[in-house]
Design an enzyme around this catalytic site. Sequence first.
Site: not given
Length: 218
Positions: A7, A32, A34, A36, A65, A67, A136, A174-175, A197
Amino acid sequence: MNKLAPSILSADFAALGEDVRKVEEAGAEYLHIDVMDGHFVPNYSLGIPVIESIRRKSVMVFDVHLMIDNPDQYIKAFAEAGADILTVHAEVCPHLNRTIAAIKENGMKACVALNPTTPLNVLDYVLEDLDMVLLMTINPGFGGQKYIESSTRKIQELRKMMEARGLEIDIEVDGGIKLNNVKTVLDAGANIIVAGSAVFGGDIEKNVTDFMKILGEA
């Protein structure tokens, strides 16, 4: 087949092209991304111009993705920017089957994401139309959060639901995924692993290699 999807939310944005190159050369097939909007989730992130820029530098599968609120109005734009898989949240799609159809009509694979407390039954009448489901395993919006332990049971239940219908659909998580818990989610039934991370913190190439080893053994 198990795959790693680094990600880029956790990448160094000042060296984004270089970080993308590192994960690709280390063997990651998915990226991936994201997006937002500060409304559906309390944060802002990458948009279409950034996706277009890195698309020119990479042949990885772009796993985008969304969001965001009102994703339908941006489906064509993300297809044109280079998305291969487009994920929308069930929580913001009042006409989910129509949204899924639009994603496929624009040449992308369709994925639906569920927040941690969104029940699986919202997928009852669209599951057969999907290429992937994203569960998630944190509350979305920020990277670096801790994995929600109840997610393991949710992954297991989704895999059983798919097997009962004879469906072979990817389950992405994811997460909070780290080297020390990735086998747990793989054993539960997930096969696409998003890690931020845990990939981009420290030695990127080594982190990807370490994840790929576990994914290959599972």
